[in-house]
Enzyme design. Structure first.
Site, mmCIF file in Angstrom:
data_model
loop_
_atom_site.group_PDB
_atom_site.id
_atom_site.type_symbol
_atom_site.label_atom_id
_atom_site.label_comp_id
_atom_site.label_asym_id
_atom_site.label_seq_id
_atom_site.Cartn_x
_atom_site.Cartn_y
_atom_site.Cartn_z
ATOM 1 N N HIS A 10 5.899 12.149 106.902
ATOM 2 C CA HIS A 10 6.994 13.117 106.766
ATOM 3 C C HIS A 10 7.638 13.504 108.102
ATOM 4 O O HIS A 10 7.669 14.667 108.502
ATOM 5 C CB HIS A 10 6.650 14.316 105.889
ATOM 6 C CG HIS A 10 5.374 15.077 106.158
ATOM 7 N ND1 HIS A 10 5.062 15.609 107.366
ATOM 8 C CD2 HIS A 10 4.361 15.426 105.332
ATOM 9 C CE1 HIS A 10 3.925 16.251 107.291
ATOM 10 N NE2 HIS A 10 3.458 16.146 106.066
ATOM 11 N N HIS B 110 -7.789 19.952 99.577
ATOM 12 C CA HIS B 110 -6.356 20.119 99.892
ATOM 13 C C HIS B 110 -5.547 19.289 98.904
ATOM 14 O O HIS B 110 -5.874 18.117 98.657
ATOM 15 C CB HIS B 110 -6.143 19.641 101.327
ATOM 16 C CG HIS B 110 -4.750 19.723 101.852
ATOM 17 N ND1 HIS B 110 -3.794 20.588 101.359
ATOM 18 C CD2 HIS B 110 -4.139 19.038 102.873
ATOM 19 C CE1 HIS B 110 -2.675 20.432 102.051
ATOM 20 N NE2 HIS B 110 -2.863 19.493 102.953
ATOM 21 N N GLU C 67 -2.367 18.265 99.116
ATOM 22 C CA GLU C 67 -1.301 17.363 99.564
ATOM 23 C C GLU C 67 -1.641 15.941 99.088
ATOM 24 O O GLU C 67 -2.807 15.521 99.142
ATOM 25 C CB GLU C 67 -1.119 17.427 101.091
ATOM 26 C CG GLU C 67 0.173 16.738 101.506
ATOM 27 C CD GLU C 67 0.651 17.059 102.924
ATOM 28 O OE1 GLU C 67 -0.102 17.671 103.703
ATOM 29 O OE2 GLU C 67 1.790 16.675 103.244
ATOM 30 N N ASP D 78 -1.665 13.002 100.093
ATOM 31 C CA ASP D 78 -2.437 12.005 100.853
ATOM 32 C C ASP D 78 -3.939 12.173 100.630
ATOM 33 O O ASP D 78 -4.724 11.275 100.966
ATOM 34 C CB ASP D 78 -2.098 12.032 102.352
ATOM 35 C CG ASP D 78 -2.149 13.405 102.982
ATOM 36 O OD1 ASP D 78 -1.834 14.396 102.298
ATOM 37 O OD2 ASP D 78 -2.507 13.493 104.172
ATOM 38 N N HIS E 150 -3.581 22.922 106.322
ATOM 39 C CA HIS E 150 -2.203 22.952 106.733
ATOM 40 C C HIS E 150 -1.258 23.520 105.663
ATOM 41 O O HIS E 150 -0.084 23.792 105.943
ATOM 42 C CB HIS E 150 -1.878 21.510 107.142
ATOM 43 C CG HIS E 150 -0.649 20.840 106.812
ATOM 44 N ND1 HIS E 150 -0.515 19.683 106.101
ATOM 45 C CD2 HIS E 150 0.595 21.180 107.206
ATOM 46 C CE1 HIS E 150 0.728 19.302 106.049
ATOM 47 N NE2 HIS E 150 1.415 20.175 106.695
ATOM 48 N N ASP F 117 -7.700 18.508 106.866
ATOM 49 C CA ASP F 117 -6.711 18.218 107.918
ATOM 50 C C ASP F 117 -7.161 18.689 109.309
ATOM 51 O O ASP F 117 -6.760 18.101 110.322
ATOM 52 C CB ASP F 117 -5.372 18.883 107.581
ATOM 53 C CG ASP F 117 -4.545 18.067 106.581
ATOM 54 O OD1 ASP F 117 -4.796 16.859 106.449
ATOM 55 O OD2 ASP F 117 -3.657 18.646 105.940
ATOM 56 N N TYR G 239 -1.608 15.187 116.414
ATOM 57 C CA TYR G 239 -1.768 15.677 115.044
ATOM 58 C C TYR G 239 -1.664 17.198 114.999
ATOM 59 O O TYR G 239 -0.940 17.763 114.178
ATOM 60 C CB TYR G 239 -3.130 15.225 114.499
ATOM 61 C CG TYR G 239 -3.300 15.478 113.034
ATOM 62 C CD1 TYR G 239 -2.975 14.502 112.093
ATOM 63 C CD2 TYR G 239 -3.777 16.694 112.564
ATOM 64 C CE1 TYR G 239 -3.118 14.742 110.742
ATOM 65 C CE2 TYR G 239 -3.923 16.943 111.220
ATOM 66 C CZ TYR G 239 -3.597 15.947 110.315
ATOM 67 O OH TYR G 239 -3.731 16.198 108.973
ATOM 68 N N HIS H 29 -8.528 12.629 108.149
ATOM 69 C CA HIS H 29 -7.803 11.544 108.825
ATOM 70 C C HIS H 29 -8.550 11.201 110.115
ATOM 71 O O HIS H 29 -8.971 12.101 110.858
ATOM 72 C CB HIS H 29 -6.389 11.968 109.218
ATOM 73 C CG HIS H 29 -5.504 12.380 108.079
ATOM 74 N ND1 HIS H 29 -4.994 11.483 107.178
ATOM 75 C CD2 HIS H 29 -5.020 13.588 107.721
ATOM 76 C CE1 HIS H 29 -4.238 12.133 106.294
ATOM 77 N NE2 HIS H 29 -4.250 13.409 106.600
#
Ligand code: FEO
Length: 390
Positions: free
Chosen positions: A24, A78, A80, A82, A144, A163, A191, A222
């Site tokens: 993004h 989370h 999100e 991903d 996040h 994250d 990051y 990640h």
């Protein structure tokens, strides 16, 4: 596509995206990983899932150690996509799986994305026994998204941090003791700057909430897993949360016929004269997300644009929008630019930078056509004086 053992009965079962180049708007030149973790206990548990296109890779890794239909629990730290994109796929394979997410935001967000998969909300400090192991949940809102939480597992003292402490860094090495460590730190900083920076206060609260825990392994969602270098990554996070400055000064510009570029160098001379370390970024060659990573710890930022059709250049407008959304600490700024007629851009840049966190060093600096040596020297002198008056 095998699972990778990271502790007795604990496996990394995520996916490696070597080709990811944009997250993004954040340029991910080293790709990324979507980390998921499998815990073999009386209750077989999956911590997070992966981005939807990587669901078969995750499934193959899980299947290398256990029949995936035997998964009893998924912890979704989370929502999100991903990390949650493969949840419906897992639910379809492990029909009786229970999916835990943060009470309120986590359940709400997952429901919005995937409908009702039977989520169970967990609150701060709530625990869940897997058999020999216990999971404890700690909300980390805005690190996040509002729904974020981390999961702490005993007796191994593993923190599944989602994250937080992550890096967009694809590699076949899973641990900090195996990987290119300097690269991992570079990517951890990038990051933080591009994902977490606006939420430094909330990140500080999350660090406080974790301060009393003995953590022997940090497993983010990640990048690489922190083991031996936990003190170093925690120290870096503390310095970023504290908005500590270094001695760099950031100069960002675009240029049409090198006049604004010449002004950028005049500003560079001023920063140098005052003992700062200037860093120049021509937006024609540099990506916003790399500049943001460097700008995070700079006290000074100068942004320049020529006037193009009564406006600043689109590249500069793009940078200012990105910077405004991410800048986490107080800075002093300069706006500058050249023009032929019109000359609106320096004032537009000035207005784009001005905010409660960003205060001007000088009024906007503007010069018509090609600046002379005297005009450039005056810019340097004026900026030096403004810096000395700080
Ligand atoms: Fe890696 Fe906020 O998702």
């Amino acid at each position: 596509m095998n699972a990778i053992r990271i502790a007795e009965g604990v496996y990394w079962v995520g996916a490696i995206d070597w080709n990811l180049r944009n997250f993004h708007g954040y340029e991910t030149e080293k790709g990324s990983t979507f980390n998921a973790y499998l815990i073999l206990d009386e209750k077989v548990t999956l911590i997070d899932a992966v981005k939807e296109p990587f669901k078969e890779e995750m499934l193959a890794r899980i299947a290398s150690v256990i029949d995936p239909s035997k998964i009893d629990i998924v912890i979704s730290n989370h929502a999100e996509p991903d990390h949650s994109g493969a949840l419906p796929f897992i639910k379809n394979i492990a029909k009786n799986v229970k999916i835990y997410a943060s009470f309120g935001a986590g359940v709400k967000d997952l429901s919005a994305y995937y409908g009702d998969l039977g989520y169970i909300g967990v609150k701060a400090g709530e625990s869940l026994s897997l058999g020999k192991r216990t999971l404890t949940f700690v909300p980390t809102p805005m690190v996040h998204w509002p729904d974020n939480m981390v999961t702490y597992m005993t007796p191994e003292n593993i923190l599944f941090s989602n994250d937080a402490f992550g890096q967009h860094y694809a590699s076949d090495e899973r641990l900090d003791t195996e990987c290119d460590l300097p690269e991992a730190y570079i990517q951890a900083r990038k990051y933080y700057a591009n994902i977490v920076q606006p939420y430094g206060m909330q990140t500080g609260k999350a660090l406080d909430a974790l301060a009393g825990l003995q953590v022997d392994m940090i497993c983010p969602s990640h990048g690489i897993i922190w083991t031996k270098h936990i003190p170093e990554i925690l120290a870096l996070y503390k310095s970023w949360v504290a908005n500590e400055y270094d001695d760099t000064a950031i100069i960002v510009y675009d240029t049409m016929w090198h006049s604004t570029e010449a002004m950028a160098h005049a500003v560079e001379s001023a920063f140098l004269a005052c003992g700062l370390k200037p860093r120049l970024y021509n937006l024609h060659f540099c990506h916003n997300s790399d500049i943001i990573a460097d700008a995070m710890t700079a006290k000074y930022i100068a942004v320049g644009s020529p006037t193009l059709n009564n406006n600043m250049m689109p590249s500069v407008a793009s940078f200012l929008t990105y910077f405004k959304g991410l800048n986490g600490n107080k800075k002093k700024f300069l706006a500058f630019g050249s023009y032929g007629w019109g000359g609106q851009s320096p004032d537009q840049v000035f207005e784009g930078l001005k905010s409660p966190k960003c205060e001007p060093l000088l009024p906007a600096i503007k010069l018509a056509y090609k600046p002379s040596g005297e005009q450039l020297a005056k810019i340097t002198a004026d900026v030096v004086q403004a810096l000395q008056n700080q």
